[in-house]
Design a protein around this motif. Structure first.
Motif, PDB file in Angstrom:
ATOM      1  N   GLU A  85       2.210   2.596  -7.494  1.00 25.57           N
ATOM      2  CA  GLU A  85       2.319   3.198  -8.591  1.00 25.57           C
ATOM      3  C   GLU A  85       2.879   4.803  -7.651  1.00 25.57           C
ATOM      4  OE1 GLU A  85      -0.254   5.232 -11.936  1.00 25.57           O
ATOM      5  OE2 GLU A  85      -0.604   4.275 -11.204  1.00 25.57           O
ATOM      6  N   ALA A  86       2.588   4.390  -6.765  1.00 24.74           N
ATOM      7  CA  ALA A  86       2.713   6.028  -6.271  1.00 24.74           C
ATOM      8  C   ALA A  86       3.347   5.766  -5.565  1.00 24.74           C
ATOM      9  CB  ALA A  86       1.261   6.124  -5.125  1.00 24.74           C
ATOM     10  N   LEU A  87       4.390   4.780  -4.886  1.00 24.51           N
ATOM     11  CA  LEU A  87       5.330   4.475  -4.397  1.00 24.51           C
ATOM     12  C   LEU A  87       6.709   5.004  -5.005  1.00 24.51           C
ATOM     13  CD1 LEU A  87       4.363   2.607  -1.025  1.00 24.51           C
ATOM     14  CD2 LEU A  87       5.096   4.274  -0.756  1.00 24.51           C
ATOM     15  N   ALA A  88       6.330   4.772  -6.232  1.00 25.84           N
ATOM     16  CA  ALA A  88       7.746   4.958  -7.151  1.00 25.84           C
ATOM     17  C   ALA A  88       9.287   6.542  -6.448  1.00 25.84           C
ATOM     18  CB  ALA A  88       7.004   4.974  -8.788  1.00 25.84           C
ATOM     19  N   GLY A  89       9.628   5.797  -6.370  1.00 28.20           N
ATOM     20  CA  GLY A  89      10.990   6.410  -6.559  1.00 28.20           C
ATOM     21  C   GLY A  89      10.354   7.559  -4.497  1.00 28.20           C
ATOM     22  N   ALA A  90       9.913   6.825  -3.945  1.00 32.38           N
ATOM     23  CA  ALA A  90       9.691   7.797  -2.451  1.00 32.38           C
ATOM     24  C   ALA A  90      10.210   7.238  -1.524  1.00 32.38           C
ATOM     25  CB  ALA A  90       7.819   7.407  -2.183  1.00 32.38           C
ATOM     26  N   GLN A  91      10.665   8.028  -0.126  1.00 30.33           N
ATOM     27  CA  GLN A  91      11.136   7.008   0.503  1.00 30.33           C
ATOM     28  C   GLN A  91      10.616   6.777   1.739  1.00 30.33           C
ATOM     29  OE1 GLN A  91      12.876  10.991  -0.272  1.00 30.33           O
ATOM     30  NE2 GLN A  91      14.124   9.483  -2.177  1.00 30.33           N
ATOM     31  N   ALA A 135       9.222  -5.714   6.038  1.00 31.90           N
ATOM     32  CA  ALA A 135      10.028  -4.496   6.256  1.00 31.90           C
ATOM     33  C   ALA A 135      11.511  -4.742   6.803  1.00 31.90           C
ATOM     34  CB  ALA A 135       9.010  -3.376   6.991  1.00 31.90           C
ATOM     35  N   LYS A 136      11.410  -5.416   7.962  1.00 26.47           N
ATOM     36  CA  LYS A 136      12.804  -5.258   8.149  1.00 26.47           C
ATOM     37  C   LYS A 136      13.516  -5.537   7.603  1.00 26.47           C
ATOM     38  CE  LYS A 136      14.599  -7.400  12.666  1.00 26.47           C
ATOM     39  NZ  LYS A 136      14.630  -8.172  14.128  1.00 26.47           N
ATOM     40  N   THR A 137      13.350  -7.287   6.752  1.00 23.81           N
ATOM     41  CA  THR A 137      14.412  -8.058   5.636  1.00 23.81           C
ATOM     42  C   THR A 137      15.253  -6.670   4.479  1.00 23.81           C
ATOM     43  OG1 THR A 137      13.316  -9.912   5.944  1.00 23.81           O
ATOM     44  CG2 THR A 137      14.787  -9.734   3.846  1.00 23.81           C
ATOM     45  N   ARG A 138      14.061  -5.564   4.538  1.00 22.58           N
ATOM     46  CA  ARG A 138      14.950  -4.791   3.173  1.00 22.58           C
ATOM     47  C   ARG A 138      15.396  -3.388   4.159  1.00 22.58           C
ATOM     48  NH1 ARG A 138      10.751  -7.924   1.227  1.00 22.58           N
ATOM     49  NH2 ARG A 138      11.476  -8.128  -1.072  1.00 22.58           N
ATOM     50  N   ASP A 139      15.013  -3.638   5.896  1.00 22.03           N
ATOM     51  CA  ASP A 139      15.728  -2.459   6.425  1.00 22.03           C
ATOM     52  C   ASP A 139      14.524  -0.988   6.117  1.00 22.03           C
ATOM     53  OD1 ASP A 139      17.308  -1.580   7.905  1.00 22.03           O
ATOM     54  OD2 ASP A 139      18.608   0.288   6.869  1.00 22.03           O
ATOM     55  N   VAL A 140      14.089  -1.231   6.873  1.00 25.60           N
ATOM     56  CA  VAL A 140      12.380  -0.817   6.426  1.00 25.60           C
ATOM     57  C   VAL A 140      11.913  -0.041   7.230  1.00 25.60           C
ATOM     58  CG1 VAL A 140      10.100   0.407   5.450  1.00 25.60           C
ATOM     59  CG2 VAL A 140      11.573  -0.785   3.863  1.00 25.60           C
ATOM     60  N   ARG A 141      12.043   1.361   8.381  1.00 17.14           N
ATOM     61  CA  ARG A 141      11.655   1.437   9.512  1.00 17.14           C
ATOM     62  C   ARG A 141      10.354   1.487   9.326  1.00 17.14           C
ATOM     63  NH1 ARG A 141      15.834   3.647  13.012  1.00 17.14           N
ATOM     64  NH2 ARG A 141      14.260   2.989  14.198  1.00 17.14           N
ATOM     65  N   VAL A 196       0.946  -2.731   3.072  1.00 19.87           N
ATOM     66  CA  VAL A 196       2.864  -1.985   2.760  1.00 19.87           C
ATOM     67  C   VAL A 196       2.778  -4.407   3.099  1.00 19.87           C
ATOM     68  CG1 VAL A 196       4.317  -1.200   3.688  1.00 19.87           C
ATOM     69  CG2 VAL A 196       2.064  -0.303   3.659  1.00 19.87           C
ATOM     70  N   THR A 197       2.154  -4.645   1.742  1.00 24.54           N
ATOM     71  CA  THR A 197       2.585  -6.356   1.731  1.00 24.54           C
ATOM     72  C   THR A 197       3.775  -6.802   1.145  1.00 24.54           C
ATOM     73  OG1 THR A 197       1.819  -6.140  -0.518  1.00 24.54           O
ATOM     74  CG2 THR A 197       0.354  -6.655   1.613  1.00 24.54           C
ATOM     75  N   GLU A 198       4.107  -7.466   1.111  1.00 30.77           N
ATOM     76  CA  GLU A 198       5.335  -7.935   0.559  1.00 30.77           C
ATOM     77  C   GLU A 198       5.480  -7.780  -0.596  1.00 30.77           C
ATOM     78  OE1 GLU A 198       9.823  -9.885  -0.225  1.00 30.77           O
ATOM     79  OE2 GLU A 198       8.511 -10.755   1.743  1.00 30.77           O
ATOM     80  N   ARG A 199       4.550  -7.524  -1.597  1.00 31.30           N
ATOM     81  CA  ARG A 199       4.887  -7.896  -3.104  1.00 31.30           C
ATOM     82  C   ARG A 199       5.111  -6.157  -3.055  1.00 31.30           C
ATOM     83  NH1 ARG A 199      -0.077  -5.944  -6.565  1.00 31.30           N
ATOM     84  NH2 ARG A 199       0.490  -5.836  -8.347  1.00 31.30           N
ATOM     85  N   VAL A 200       4.520  -4.971  -1.998  1.00 27.31           N
ATOM     86  CA  VAL A 200       4.953  -3.579  -1.955  1.00 27.31           C
ATOM     87  C   VAL A 200       5.599  -2.593  -1.963  1.00 27.31           C
ATOM     88  CG1 VAL A 200       3.593  -1.322  -1.216  1.00 27.31           C
ATOM     89  CG2 VAL A 200       1.943  -3.192  -2.141  1.00 27.31           C
ATOM     90  N   LEU A 201       6.884  -4.109  -0.407  1.00 25.75           N
ATOM     91  CA  LEU A 201       7.955  -3.305  -0.494  1.00 25.75           C
ATOM     92  C   LEU A 201       8.602  -3.910  -1.404  1.00 25.75           C
ATOM     93  CD1 LEU A 201       7.008  -5.049   3.303  1.00 25.75           C
ATOM     94  CD2 LEU A 201       7.852  -2.159   2.167  1.00 25.75           C
ATOM     95  N   ALA A 202       8.656  -5.155  -1.794  1.00 30.10           N
ATOM     96  CA  ALA A 202       9.601  -5.183  -3.457  1.00 30.10           C
ATOM     97  C   ALA A 202       9.793  -4.885  -4.436  1.00 30.10           C
ATOM     98  CB  ALA A 202       9.166  -6.505  -3.562  1.00 30.10           C
ATOM     99  N   PRO A 243      12.157   0.071  -4.138  1.00 32.60           N
ATOM    100  CA  PRO A 243      13.239  -0.370  -3.484  1.00 32.60           C
ATOM    101  C   PRO A 243      13.490   1.011  -2.634  1.00 32.60           C
ATOM    102  CG  PRO A 243      13.483   0.434  -5.485  1.00 32.60           C
ATOM    103  CD  PRO A 243      11.646   0.124  -5.262  1.00 32.60           C
ATOM    104  N   ASP A 244      12.905   2.547  -2.806  1.00 36.29           N
ATOM    105  CA  ASP A 244      13.653   3.533  -2.221  1.00 36.29           C
ATOM    106  C   ASP A 244      13.473   3.680  -0.920  1.00 36.29           C
ATOM    107  OD1 ASP A 244      15.414   4.132  -4.402  1.00 36.29           O
ATOM    108  OD2 ASP A 244      13.778   5.031  -5.749  1.00 36.29           O
TER     109      ASP A 244
END
Length: 344
Positions: A65-71, A109-115, A80-86, A89-90
């Motif tokens: 909920e908190a991460l909606a739209g966050a970079q 994280a790496k699959t989704r290009d998240v540093r 920071v699980t698979e579910r949270v990362l999925a 998207p931002d």
């Protein structure tokens, strides 16, 4: 005007969201930033495994909920699980306010290009100081003398002034350090100031890196040490590093200190050695299972143990350092600079 940077400061009751918010606002400079605070339950609520990650707060829904739209996410215990990362998207950057991002699924994280970054060294000084305090408490029977006097007004702790029950002093005492990283090296400096004879076992350290201290094999260190203090990282190789065989190599009446990770030490073997009198004392801040389970044998050995609930890194300076180090990574990312402590 640059696009507004959206950051989630998923703090807790130690690394407060407002500490993260202030540090991030200073680090990003003129870049417009919206920092969204989220307070997780740790340490008032214990961490544990969450889905496929470890040592995290059970808060996947709140994170999503908190991460909606966050970079950007800055957190200590947020899962920071698979579910949270999925579901985020931002999200492009995760900074964990810890010595390692054990609460992050790095592959996802790496699959989704998240540093993914972390904050090494933030608690080294606090943990080193706490280690020496625990060592002194065990050697000089400080908690055992405190309890009857403070609790019942009893002077019975004066028995620790008898020759048979009096403790050991650090001056000239052979002390073995298992691990010589950021914490172990600081502990060594303090112990040398006390006049202890410090030995080091660390297979990744060479003679020229330990400033004149004795570098030893593990077995030799155990045979020579009256106190051993554990400072190794927990890996598949180090899990159970000190078990019944290793404890049996210590001179009778030795003391074991662990302010690193509980599973480095076989607790059952430690309790056996304490009960038999082979070891005189142990000082533990970390355990094989946390919180300490109800069936643990350790509280029953209260006259021979010093037990604290994983407080080695609990100083205000640690929380402030963690937020500051994390925020510097956010600032580097915003400016397109190389990240200092990045794993993906």
């Amino acid at each position: 005007m640059s696009e507004t940077l959206r950051v989630v400061a998923a703090g807790d009751h130690f690394v407060l969201p407002e500490l993260i918010e202030r540090a991030v606002s200073a680090a990003v400079g003129d870049r417009p930033a919206e920092v969204r605070p989220l307070t997780l339950g740790w340490p008032l609520e214990p961490f544990g495994p969450v889905a496929e990650v470890t040592e995290a707060s059970d808060a996947e829904d709140a994170m999503i909920e908190a991460l909606a739209g966050a970079q950007v996410l800055v957190t200590q215990m947020g899962p920071v699980t698979e579910r949270v990362l999925a579901a985020s998207p931002d999200l492009r950057l995760v900074v964990v306010c810890r010595g390692g991002p054990v609460n992050v699924n790095l592959d996802a994280a790496k699959t989704r290009d998240v540093r993914v970054c972390f904050t090494p060294g933030r608690n080294a000084a606090a943990t080193a100081e706490f280690t020496v305090g625990m060592m002194l408490a065990a050697l000089r029977r400080i908690p055992q003398a405190h309890e009857p006097l403070a609790g019942r007004g009893s002077w019975e702790g004066a028995a620790y002034y008898t020759y048979e029950q009096s403790g050991l002093e650090l001056e000239d005492l052979p002390v073995g350090l298992v691990g010589y990283g950021a914490v172990g090296s600081r502990v060594a400096r303090v112990l040398c100031a006390f006049g202890a004879q410090v030995m080091v076992y660390d297979p990744y350290v060479h003679h020229h890196e330990i400033h004149g201290l004795r570098l030893s094999s593990l077995d030799d260190l155990l045979r020579r040490s009256r106190v051993i203090s554990l400072h190794a990282r927990l890996t598949a190789e180090t899990r159970g590093l000190i078990g019944a065989r290793e404890l049996g190599l210590l001179p009778r009446g030795s003391v074991v200190v662990n302010v690193a990770r509980g599973p480095l030490l076989d607790e059952g073997a430690l309790c056996d050695a304490l009960e038999s009198g082979r070891l005189s004392a142990a000082a533990l801040d970390t355990y094989e299972r946390e919180p300490l389970p109800a069936d643990s044998r350790l509280p029953g050995l209260r006259d021979r143990v010093v037990l604290t609930p994983h407080l080695g890194g609990a100083s205000r300076a640690v929380a402030e350092k963690a937020a500051a180090i994390a925020a510097l990574e956010v600032g580097r990312w915003v400016r397109g600079e190389p990240l200092a402590h990045c794993l993906t």
